[in-house]
Design a protein around this motif. Sequence first.
Motif, PDB file in Angstrom:
ATOM      1  N   GLN A  53       0.829  -1.202   0.000  1.00  0.00           N
ATOM      2  CA  GLN A  53       0.000   0.000   0.000  1.00  0.00           C
ATOM      3  C   GLN A  53       0.869   1.258   0.000  1.00  0.00           C
ATOM      4  O   GLN A  53       1.793   1.385   0.806  1.00  0.00           O
ATOM      5  CB  GLN A  53      -0.926   0.025   1.207  1.00  0.00           C
ATOM      6  CG  GLN A  53      -2.045  -1.000   1.162  1.00  0.00           C
ATOM      7  CD  GLN A  53      -3.051  -0.828   2.268  1.00  0.00           C
ATOM      8  OE1 GLN A  53      -2.878   0.011   3.168  1.00  0.00           O
ATOM      9  NE2 GLN A  53      -4.111  -1.620   2.226  1.00  0.00           N
ATOM     10  N   VAL A  54       0.564   2.143  -0.934  1.00  0.00           N
ATOM     11  CA  VAL A  54       1.204   3.459  -1.019  1.00  0.00           C
ATOM     12  C   VAL A  54       0.094   4.487  -0.836  1.00  0.00           C
ATOM     13  O   VAL A  54      -0.735   4.676  -1.722  1.00  0.00           O
ATOM     14  CB  VAL A  54       1.904   3.656  -2.377  1.00  0.00           C
ATOM     15  CG1 VAL A  54       2.479   5.061  -2.489  1.00  0.00           C
ATOM     16  CG2 VAL A  54       2.997   2.607  -2.565  1.00  0.00           C
ATOM     17  N   LEU A  55       0.040   5.123   0.319  1.00  0.00           N
ATOM     18  CA  LEU A  55      -1.069   6.028   0.616  1.00  0.00           C
ATOM     19  C   LEU A  55      -1.001   7.315  -0.193  1.00  0.00           C
ATOM     20  O   LEU A  55      -2.022   7.928  -0.477  1.00  0.00           O
ATOM     21  CB  LEU A  55      -1.106   6.355   2.113  1.00  0.00           C
ATOM     22  CG  LEU A  55      -1.427   5.176   3.032  1.00  0.00           C
ATOM     23  CD1 LEU A  55      -1.469   5.631   4.497  1.00  0.00           C
ATOM     24  CD2 LEU A  55      -2.750   4.517   2.641  1.00  0.00           C
ATOM     25  N   GLN A  56       0.210   7.710  -0.582  1.00  0.00           N
ATOM     26  CA  GLN A  56       0.348   8.926  -1.389  1.00  0.00           C
ATOM     27  C   GLN A  56       1.546   8.781  -2.311  1.00  0.00           C
ATOM     28  O   GLN A  56       2.675   8.622  -1.853  1.00  0.00           O
ATOM     29  CB  GLN A  56       0.501  10.163  -0.500  1.00  0.00           C
ATOM     30  CG  GLN A  56       0.439  11.469  -1.280  1.00  0.00           C
ATOM     31  CD  GLN A  56       0.092  12.654  -0.388  1.00  0.00           C
ATOM     32  OE1 GLN A  56      -0.327  12.485   0.749  1.00  0.00           O
ATOM     33  NE2 GLN A  56       0.273  13.845  -0.907  1.00  0.00           N
ATOM     34  N   GLY A  57       1.282   8.820  -3.610  1.00  0.00           N
ATOM     35  CA  GLY A  57       2.359   8.694  -4.577  1.00  0.00           C
ATOM     36  C   GLY A  57       1.850   8.144  -5.895  1.00  0.00           C
ATOM     37  O   GLY A  57       0.765   7.549  -5.957  1.00  0.00           O
ATOM     38  N   THR A  58       2.617   8.376  -6.958  1.00  0.00           N
ATOM     39  CA  THR A  58       2.273   7.867  -8.285  1.00  0.00           C
ATOM     40  C   THR A  58       3.492   7.169  -8.879  1.00  0.00           C
ATOM     41  O   THR A  58       4.615   7.301  -8.381  1.00  0.00           O
ATOM     42  CB  THR A  58       1.840   8.988  -9.234  1.00  0.00           C
ATOM     43  OG1 THR A  58       2.998   9.722  -9.664  1.00  0.00           O
ATOM     44  CG2 THR A  58       0.855   9.944  -8.570  1.00  0.00           C
ATOM     45  N   LEU A  59       3.275   6.457  -9.981  1.00  0.00           N
ATOM     46  CA  LEU A  59       4.359   5.733 -10.635  1.00  0.00           C
ATOM     47  C   LEU A  59       5.295   6.650 -11.411  1.00  0.00           C
ATOM     48  O   LEU A  59       6.239   6.175 -12.028  1.00  0.00           O
ATOM     49  CB  LEU A  59       3.771   4.675 -11.572  1.00  0.00           C
ATOM     50  CG  LEU A  59       3.016   3.541 -10.882  1.00  0.00           C
ATOM     51  CD1 LEU A  59       2.410   2.594 -11.904  1.00  0.00           C
ATOM     52  CD2 LEU A  59       3.929   2.782  -9.933  1.00  0.00           C
ATOM     53  N   ASN A  60       5.048   7.932 -11.365  1.00  0.00           N
ATOM     54  CA  ASN A  60       5.984   8.884 -11.966  1.00  0.00           C
ATOM     55  C   ASN A  60       6.873   9.551 -10.918  1.00  0.00           C
ATOM     56  O   ASN A  60       7.725  10.365 -11.258  1.00  0.00           O
ATOM     57  CB  ASN A  60       5.223   9.956 -12.758  1.00  0.00           C
ATOM     58  CG  ASN A  60       4.778   9.458 -14.118  1.00  0.00           C
ATOM     59  OD1 ASN A  60       5.546   9.432 -15.073  1.00  0.00           O
ATOM     60  ND2 ASN A  60       3.529   9.026 -14.203  1.00  0.00           N
ATOM     61  N   ASP A  61       6.673   9.190  -9.647  1.00  0.00           N
ATOM     62  CA  ASP A  61       7.503   9.737  -8.582  1.00  0.00           C
ATOM     63  C   ASP A  61       8.810   8.961  -8.463  1.00  0.00           C
ATOM     64  O   ASP A  61       8.856   7.772  -8.782  1.00  0.00           O
ATOM     65  CB  ASP A  61       6.766   9.683  -7.241  1.00  0.00           C
ATOM     66  CG  ASP A  61       5.533  10.576  -7.230  1.00  0.00           C
ATOM     67  OD1 ASP A  61       5.510  11.553  -8.002  1.00  0.00           O
ATOM     68  OD2 ASP A  61       4.601  10.293  -6.451  1.00  0.00           O
ATOM     69  N   GLY A  62       9.838   9.609  -7.986  1.00  0.00           N
ATOM     70  CA  GLY A  62      11.121   8.950  -7.800  1.00  0.00           C
ATOM     71  C   GLY A  62      11.168   8.087  -6.557  1.00  0.00           C
ATOM     72  O   GLY A  62      11.964   7.156  -6.461  1.00  0.00           O
ATOM     73  N   TYR A  63      10.308   8.379  -5.582  1.00  0.00           N
ATOM     74  CA  TYR A  63      10.259   7.594  -4.354  1.00  0.00           C
ATOM     75  C   TYR A  63       8.933   7.864  -3.652  1.00  0.00           C
ATOM     76  O   TYR A  63       8.281   8.891  -3.875  1.00  0.00           O
ATOM     77  CB  TYR A  63      11.432   7.924  -3.422  1.00  0.00           C
ATOM     78  CG  TYR A  63      11.525   9.378  -3.035  1.00  0.00           C
ATOM     79  CD1 TYR A  63      10.846   9.881  -1.925  1.00  0.00           C
ATOM     80  CD2 TYR A  63      12.297  10.263  -3.786  1.00  0.00           C
ATOM     81  CE1 TYR A  63      10.924  11.216  -1.574  1.00  0.00           C
ATOM     82  CE2 TYR A  63      12.383  11.604  -3.455  1.00  0.00           C
ATOM     83  CZ  TYR A  63      11.696  12.075  -2.342  1.00  0.00           C
ATOM     84  OH  TYR A  63      11.774  13.399  -2.008  1.00  0.00           O
TER      85      TYR A  63
END
Length: 238
Positions: free
Chosen positions: A204-214
């Motif tokens: 689970q990633v509560l905040q973030g997208t696949l274009n983010d570096g981390y």
Amino acid sequence: MKKLIASILAIYSALLMTGCGKNNDGGNTTNTNVVCPTGTAWNGSVCVNGSGVTVPNGNVQYYDYNRYFQSNGWGVSTANGDMRIVDPAAFKTFLKEAMAVCDRNIWGVQAGLASCDEWAAGSFMVSFSTNSSLKPSVRFEAYPAPSYFNWFVNFGIDAGGVAFNPLVLSSNNTFSLINNSKGFEIRAQGSYWNGGGLRLIQIQVLQGTLNDGYFTYDLYYPHNNVATKFATGKFKRY
């Protein structure tokens, strides 16, 4: 140890590739001539599909680990990643059931030092990759602490779980938005050939997208029949 050294080199390579990627991606967020994957559109910042899900423009890969060990000729040094084990009991359940590397009853004999306590004291790595189809593949890899890496542990590996270490899952994985579309979740099922076969593994990633570096993530696995967060950390793109 050859596998451990290979993993260490892979992490170093990943770090180098991450550094290079930051230099090459600088103009993507303002480039109005970006060619998005089929079925997606440029929204001024990223490529999104009809559901508003951010879609990577090409293959993306992320990784994290809790620690790894390296011999320097005089002893063993430890390097720590961003991952933290927050529920050791649930982590041991994952190592035993999903990866089948410890507490294995082999030919009627318990593999003594190949216990989950020793594996939990070692290193654990997780990575995932996906592309514009958003069909993720997840990989888990574990090693016991060097002080336990003797013939008893090798016995446990060879007879108990080599087929699931690394554990690579891809066929039944799903990707979906969570937290009011601010983040995402990857769901996978363990191998049908061991105790984790029908148990759900969640990233689970509560905040973030696949274009983010981390981005920060949580790992969940059933413990005592309840989905339990056993690790948290920060995925790095490479």
